[in-house]
Scaffold this motif. Structure first.
Motif, PDB file in Angstrom:
ATOM      1  N   ALA A 127       0.806  -1.225   0.000  1.00  0.00           N
ATOM      2  CA  ALA A 127       0.000   0.000   0.000  1.00  0.00           C
ATOM      3  C   ALA A 127       0.836   1.270   0.000  1.00  0.00           C
ATOM      4  CB  ALA A 127      -0.921   0.007   1.220  1.00  0.00           C
ATOM      5  N   ILE A 128       2.142   1.121   0.213  1.00  0.00           N
ATOM      6  CA  ILE A 128       3.005   2.295   0.341  1.00  0.00           C
ATOM      7  C   ILE A 128       4.180   2.172  -0.618  1.00  0.00           C
ATOM      8  CG2 ILE A 128       4.428   3.663   1.906  1.00  0.00           C
ATOM      9  CD1 ILE A 128       2.797   2.488   4.240  1.00  0.00           C
ATOM     10  N   GLY A 187      -5.765   6.675  -0.669  1.00  0.00           N
ATOM     11  CA  GLY A 187      -7.056   6.287  -1.230  1.00  0.00           C
ATOM     12  C   GLY A 187      -7.968   5.633  -0.208  1.00  0.00           C
ATOM     13  N   LEU A 188      -9.243   5.557  -0.533  1.00  0.00           N
ATOM     14  CA  LEU A 188     -10.209   4.907   0.347  1.00  0.00           C
ATOM     15  C   LEU A 188      -9.883   3.430   0.531  1.00  0.00           C
ATOM     16  CD1 LEU A 188     -13.505   6.575  -0.959  1.00  0.00           C
ATOM     17  CD2 LEU A 188     -12.203   7.118   1.121  1.00  0.00           C
ATOM     18  N   ASP A 189      -9.117   2.859  -0.412  1.00  0.00           N
ATOM     19  CA  ASP A 189      -8.701   1.457  -0.313  1.00  0.00           C
ATOM     20  C   ASP A 189      -7.446   1.282   0.541  1.00  0.00           C
ATOM     21  OD1 ASP A 189      -6.842   2.600  -2.013  1.00  0.00           O
ATOM     22  OD2 ASP A 189      -7.155   1.177  -3.652  1.00  0.00           O
ATOM     23  N   GLY A 190      -6.936   2.386   1.127  1.00  0.00           N
ATOM     24  CA  GLY A 190      -5.760   2.308   1.987  1.00  0.00           C
ATOM     25  C   GLY A 190      -4.432   2.387   1.256  1.00  0.00           C
ATOM     26  N   VAL A 191      -4.455   2.573  -0.059  1.00  0.00           N
ATOM     27  CA  VAL A 191      -3.233   2.615  -0.858  1.00  0.00           C
ATOM     28  C   VAL A 191      -2.823   4.070  -1.098  1.00  0.00           C
ATOM     29  CG1 VAL A 191      -2.190   2.014  -3.091  1.00  0.00           C
ATOM     30  CG2 VAL A 191      -3.760   0.423  -1.955  1.00  0.00           C
ATOM     31  N   TRP A 192      -1.523   4.344  -0.939  1.00  0.00           N
ATOM     32  CA  TRP A 192      -0.950   5.659  -1.230  1.00  0.00           C
ATOM     33  C   TRP A 192      -0.563   5.697  -2.699  1.00  0.00           C
ATOM     34  CZ3 TRP A 192      -0.864   9.825   1.875  1.00  0.00           C
ATOM     35  CH2 TRP A 192      -1.114   9.619   3.231  1.00  0.00           C
ATOM     36  N   ARG A 193      -1.058   6.705  -3.419  1.00  0.00           N
ATOM     37  CA  ARG A 193      -0.766   6.824  -4.849  1.00  0.00           C
ATOM     38  C   ARG A 193      -0.241   8.218  -5.163  1.00  0.00           C
ATOM     39  NH1 ARG A 193      -5.449   3.902  -4.485  1.00  0.00           N
ATOM     40  NH2 ARG A 193      -5.361   1.847  -5.428  1.00  0.00           N
ATOM     41  N   PRO A 194       0.810   8.287  -6.009  1.00  0.00           N
ATOM     42  CA  PRO A 194       1.289   9.612  -6.431  1.00  0.00           C
ATOM     43  C   PRO A 194       0.236  10.302  -7.280  1.00  0.00           C
ATOM     44  CG  PRO A 194       2.424   7.879  -7.642  1.00  0.00           C
ATOM     45  CD  PRO A 194       1.556   7.198  -6.634  1.00  0.00           C
ATOM     46  N   GLN A 195       0.015  11.579  -6.996  1.00  0.00           N
ATOM     47  CA  GLN A 195      -0.978  12.363  -7.722  1.00  0.00           C
ATOM     48  C   GLN A 195      -0.344  13.445  -8.574  1.00  0.00           C
ATOM     49  OE1 GLN A 195      -4.293  11.447  -7.567  1.00  0.00           O
ATOM     50  NE2 GLN A 195      -3.387   9.751  -6.442  1.00  0.00           N
TER      51      GLN A 195
END
Length: 177
Positions: A30-31, A153-161
């Protein structure tokens, strides 16, 4: 929830993420592998434009710098973390972090800033000890080209924006906030 970090490039990023997963860290997937500049921070959606403008100014004021990873460290017993240590680039990370943590992102931090790459977090002591020992000989070097703004995210995953490139500013944005 947002965060700001220097992403660790390939092949090191996925290598260290696989290592974290191999230790059984449930957050490994997730990270993305990174060096934190601003820890997880709640912001209102209306603040994103000002934050992006601030980060753009920070990126434009900086230049790429080398980061050398060497060995392991831990924050135990204060915090249950084992990490890969920086041997070069600490000053660059500290300088960028101080700029990021100003303006619309100014807020007290729970701990003094210490650039690192987490490889084990909240795991049993024997696993933390093994991670510390295993990573003691780890070596890698890369150029920090800039930093990224991440969204949790709501799914707990960190995503670059959005990426911010040192010297010239923003590369791309996909922010959903």
């Amino acid at each position: 929830m947002i965060g700001v970090a220097i992403p660790v490039p390939e092949p090191y990023g996925s290598q260290l993420q696989r290592t974290r997963a191999a230790y059984g860290d449930p957050l490994a997937g997730a990270i993305p592998t990174h060096i934190t500049l601003m820890p997880p921070t709640e912001v209102a959606p209306g603040e994103i434009a000002a934050i992006e403008a601030h980060l753009l100014d920070v990126a434009r004021s900086e230049r790429p710098f080398r980061i050398r990873l060497r060995g392991s460290g831990t924050f135990r017993p204060v915090s249950p973390v084992v990490y890969v240590a920086l041997a070069k680039g600490i000053g660059g990370c500290e300088r960028v972090q101080a700029k990021v943590a100003s303006g619309p992102l100014a807020r007290p931090l729970p701990f003094p800033y210490h650039p690192h790459i987490t490889v084990a977090h909240h795991l049993p002591d024997d696993v933390m000890d093994r991670a510390y020992k295993d990573m003691s000989s780890y070596r890698a070097e890369f150029e920090a080209w800039g930093f990224s703004l991440y969204e949790h995210g709501l799914d707990g995953v960190w995503r670059p924006q959005c990426d911010f490139v040192f010297g010239n500013g923003k590369r791309h944005s996909t922010f959903n906030g």
